[in-house]
Write a protein that holds these residues in place. Sequence first.
Motif, short mmCIF file in Angstrom:
data_model
loop_
_atom_site.label_atom_id
_atom_site.label_comp_id
_atom_site.label_asym_id
_atom_site.label_seq_id
_atom_site.Cartn_x
_atom_site.Cartn_y
_atom_site.Cartn_z
N TYR A 1 5.81 -4.78 -1.83
CA TYR A 1 5.27 -3.77 -0.92
C TYR A 1 4.87 -2.52 -1.70
O TYR A 1 5.54 -2.13 -2.66
CB TYR A 1 6.31 -3.40 0.14
CG TYR A 1 6.89 -4.61 0.86
CD1 TYR A 1 6.26 -5.16 1.96
CD2 TYR A 1 8.07 -5.19 0.40
CE1 TYR A 1 6.79 -6.27 2.60
CE2 TYR A 1 8.61 -6.30 1.03
CZ TYR A 1 7.97 -6.84 2.13
OH TYR A 1 8.50 -7.94 2.76
N ARG A 2 3.79 -1.90 -1.27
CA ARG A 2 3.30 -0.68 -1.92
C ARG A 2 3.39 0.50 -0.95
O ARG A 2 3.28 0.32 0.27
CB ARG A 2 1.85 -0.85 -2.37
CG ARG A 2 1.64 -1.94 -3.41
CD ARG A 2 0.18 -1.97 -3.87
NE ARG A 2 -0.73 -2.16 -2.74
CZ ARG A 2 -1.03 -3.35 -2.23
NH1 ARG A 2 -0.50 -4.45 -2.75
NH2 ARG A 2 -1.87 -3.45 -1.21
N GLN A 3 3.56 1.68 -1.49
CA GLN A 3 3.60 2.88 -0.67
C GLN A 3 2.28 3.02 0.09
O GLN A 3 1.20 2.86 -0.47
CB GLN A 3 3.82 4.11 -1.55
CG GLN A 3 4.07 5.39 -0.76
CD GLN A 3 4.44 6.55 -1.68
OE1 GLN A 3 4.42 6.42 -2.89
NE2 GLN A 3 4.79 7.68 -1.10
N THR B 1 4.31 2.27 8.30
CA THR B 1 3.76 2.44 6.96
C THR B 1 4.87 2.67 5.95
O THR B 1 5.78 3.48 6.19
CB THR B 1 2.79 3.64 6.92
OG1 THR B 1 1.78 3.46 7.92
CG2 THR B 1 2.13 3.76 5.56
N GLU C 1 1.38 1.00 2.48
CA GLU C 1 1.00 -0.30 3.04
C GLU C 1 1.54 -0.45 4.46
O GLU C 1 2.64 -0.01 4.78
CB GLU C 1 1.57 -1.42 2.15
CG GLU C 1 1.20 -2.82 2.60
CD GLU C 1 1.75 -3.89 1.67
OE1 GLU C 1 1.61 -5.08 1.99
OE2 GLU C 1 2.32 -3.52 0.62
N ARG C 2 0.74 -1.07 5.32
CA ARG C 2 1.15 -1.32 6.70
C ARG C 2 2.01 -2.57 6.75
O ARG C 2 1.65 -3.61 6.18
CB ARG C 2 -0.10 -1.51 7.57
CG ARG C 2 0.15 -1.41 9.07
CD ARG C 2 0.25 0.02 9.49
NE ARG C 2 0.40 0.15 10.94
CZ ARG C 2 0.78 1.24 11.55
NH1 ARG C 2 1.06 2.32 10.83
NH2 ARG C 2 0.89 1.30 12.85
N VAL C 3 3.16 -2.49 7.44
CA VAL C 3 4.10 -3.60 7.49
C VAL C 3 4.53 -3.88 8.93
O VAL C 3 4.78 -2.95 9.70
CB VAL C 3 5.36 -3.29 6.64
CG1 VAL C 3 6.40 -4.39 6.79
CG2 VAL C 3 5.00 -3.12 5.19
N GLU D 1 7.94 -11.28 -1.62
CA GLU D 1 6.99 -10.29 -1.10
C GLU D 1 7.14 -8.97 -1.86
O GLU D 1 8.25 -8.57 -2.23
CB GLU D 1 7.22 -10.04 0.40
CG GLU D 1 6.69 -11.14 1.29
CD GLU D 1 6.68 -10.73 2.76
OE1 GLU D 1 5.93 -11.35 3.53
OE2 GLU D 1 7.41 -9.79 3.13
#
Length: 241
Positions: free
Chosen positions: A203-205, A172, A207-209, A201
Amino acid sequence: MLFDLKVINSVLDQLQDERGIPRERVREAIEAALATAYKKEYGKKGQIVRVKFDSETGKTEFSQVKIVVDETKVIPEEEAEKMRAEEKERDLKDERIYFNEEHHIMMEDARKIKKDAALDDEIVFPLEAKSDFGRIAAQTAKQVIIQKIREAEKVSVMNEYGARQGEVVSGTVQRVERGNLFIDMGRATGILPYEEQIPGERYRQGERVRAYLYRVEETPKGVFLKLSRSHPKFLHELFKL
């Protein structure tokens, strides 16, 4: 410094289940802490103190270890006194040691206890068990336990993720710094550098990566996992899932 065995065993189980730290490693940390506290409170200069702690019964055994030496390894007392009186420094090529009766035992005396004693053997002597340690010694013991557990956890994490190097892992997003993503992997922090990300791309805090784990690094601050989403093997491993 008495132990509540129920609490101790609960902690041992919890550390093993949640952090992957074997009970044996935690027991060793407790023993090292008790030895440190004993030496600080009751020990003498040069003394080697060891402890055996039984987490099932609470029995604690303290012992002193002395290293076997002979005349060839020891600076004679007269020579040692002369060097100290003259404040003369030892020749760095001189591998002999100053004899300390708390740390060493002469071969002749060692063989009265252990017939086949050899150079550098350890002769063990029992010490009186202690449970009453001062505030400073107790605080030192606490610091030793914390340090030993951190070391054991680092080894556990290195083993776990070292075995997963070359795989796709997930975590995360914690934060973004200068384009680099810091990812919470549970027991370690993953770093997805800007140059290892897929262009475009975002990404947000929280967010599953998913990313390819290409390196596991041990640092003074902990274990860091180097991740990539642009590595040639990322798609290959992703399709295997």
